[in-house]
Design a protein around this motif. Sequence first.
Motif, PDB file in Angstrom:
ATOM      1  N   GLY A 161      -8.174   3.306  14.838  1.00 36.32           N
ATOM      2  CA  GLY A 161      -8.166   4.689  14.378  1.00 36.32           C
ATOM      3  C   GLY A 161      -8.204   4.754  12.863  1.00 36.32           C
ATOM      4  O   GLY A 161      -8.412   3.751  12.175  1.00 36.32           O
ATOM      5  N   ASP A 162      -7.999   5.947  12.338  1.00 39.40           N
ATOM      6  CA  ASP A 162      -8.042   6.141  10.890  1.00 39.40           C
ATOM      7  C   ASP A 162      -6.733   5.654  10.279  1.00 39.40           C
ATOM      8  O   ASP A 162      -5.685   6.276  10.455  1.00 39.40           O
ATOM      9  CB  ASP A 162      -8.265   7.621  10.578  1.00 39.40           C
ATOM     10  CG  ASP A 162      -8.527   7.865   9.096  1.00 39.40           C
ATOM     11  OD1 ASP A 162      -8.374   6.920   8.299  1.00 39.40           O
ATOM     12  OD2 ASP A 162      -8.887   8.999   8.740  1.00 39.40           O
ATOM     13  N   MET A 163      -6.798   4.551   9.555  1.00 34.99           N
ATOM     14  CA  MET A 163      -5.603   3.945   8.965  1.00 34.99           C
ATOM     15  C   MET A 163      -5.569   4.110   7.450  1.00 34.99           C
ATOM     16  O   MET A 163      -4.775   3.454   6.773  1.00 34.99           O
ATOM     17  CB  MET A 163      -5.556   2.455   9.321  1.00 34.99           C
ATOM     18  CG  MET A 163      -5.565   2.170  10.807  1.00 34.99           C
ATOM     19  SD  MET A 163      -4.076   2.787  11.624  1.00 34.99           S
ATOM     20  CE  MET A 163      -2.868   1.595  11.055  1.00 34.99           C
ATOM     21  N   ARG A 164      -6.403   4.976   6.920  1.00 35.70           N
ATOM     22  CA  ARG A 164      -6.479   5.097   5.464  1.00 35.70           C
ATOM     23  C   ARG A 164      -5.164   5.562   4.844  1.00 35.70           C
ATOM     24  O   ARG A 164      -4.762   5.059   3.786  1.00 35.70           O
ATOM     25  CB  ARG A 164      -7.614   6.045   5.075  1.00 35.70           C
ATOM     26  CG  ARG A 164      -9.009   5.530   5.385  1.00 35.70           C
ATOM     27  CD  ARG A 164     -10.058   6.585   5.072  1.00 35.70           C
ATOM     28  NE  ARG A 164      -9.825   7.798   5.859  1.00 35.70           N
ATOM     29  CZ  ARG A 164     -10.468   8.946   5.656  1.00 35.70           C
ATOM     30  NH1 ARG A 164     -11.373   9.041   4.691  1.00 35.70           N
ATOM     31  NH2 ARG A 164     -10.210  10.002   6.411  1.00 35.70           N
ATOM     32  N   GLN A 165      -4.487   6.518   5.486  1.00 37.08           N
ATOM     33  CA  GLN A 165      -3.224   6.983   4.925  1.00 37.08           C
ATOM     34  C   GLN A 165      -2.178   5.883   4.959  1.00 37.08           C
ATOM     35  O   GLN A 165      -1.356   5.759   4.041  1.00 37.08           O
ATOM     36  CB  GLN A 165      -2.724   8.209   5.692  1.00 37.08           C
ATOM     37  CG  GLN A 165      -1.498   8.869   5.065  1.00 37.08           C
ATOM     38  CD  GLN A 165      -1.754   9.358   3.652  1.00 37.08           C
ATOM     39  OE1 GLN A 165      -2.666  10.157   3.426  1.00 37.08           O
ATOM     40  NE2 GLN A 165      -0.963   8.898   2.691  1.00 37.08           N
TER      41      GLN A 165
END
Length: 252
Positions: free
Chosen positions: A39-43
């Motif tokens: 998933g989106d792990m940028r944060q």
Amino acid sequence: MIKRSTAPPPWRHESELAMVRDWFYAQHARADAFSAPPGDMRQRAVDRVNLWLFKAGALPPAVLSTASLTEAVIHHDRVRKTTGDDGRALVDLTISGQALQSIYAMAFARFVNAFVDRDVARAHTADLMVHDSSDDGDETTTNTGTGGNGTTSTARGESSMYAHAATIGMPEAFVDLRHQVAHGELPSLIYLRKMTLSALEWLWERWWVKNATGDPTRALLELAERRQLSMEVQMARNHEHQGLDIESPESG
């Protein structure tokens, strides 16, 4: 080529840096055929960099720039996603278009300064001083108007920035945008986003590919183990509380 920082890194091992690398740059991460996409792990990557900064006090400029530029994109993405899967509105009305422009502009200016402005601290000090008519080496000051207040021509300083940019292979357009936002001229959100994504790719090619060459497997396993341990501790506490409730005398 951007030089490595001589300070000891705050990450525990190269695998942790590689894990954060893949969180920032999922499009460049090696796909694992046996695992689902994370998933989106940028944060999570931004948060980990902030933790490193808190622990170490300083980080390589490329790591800090990647985090700040990515965070600007995250803010924009949250606003651009107007509805969720259930159809409910997800627009963040607390961030205006002008505020997003400022977030992008600040992150981009700091990114460029970190690599091509050799005297950032010195320039800030100079802003607080009153010059009559002197040449400090990078800037020339000419008095205009009354009261002894001068206007500073930064032509030589800007030329030096372009020279530094050329040395490390930074596109001139990055320095152009830095000067533009420094003078309060904010381009459109579309252009700011485009340039920010280009800057992130430049950082990938110039720093991450050369300095974050490890395998993230070890760090991911450690993360999974800590998560499992945390769940087991929480379950044990819940069972303990349930046992106390059963043993307590009934009221009424």
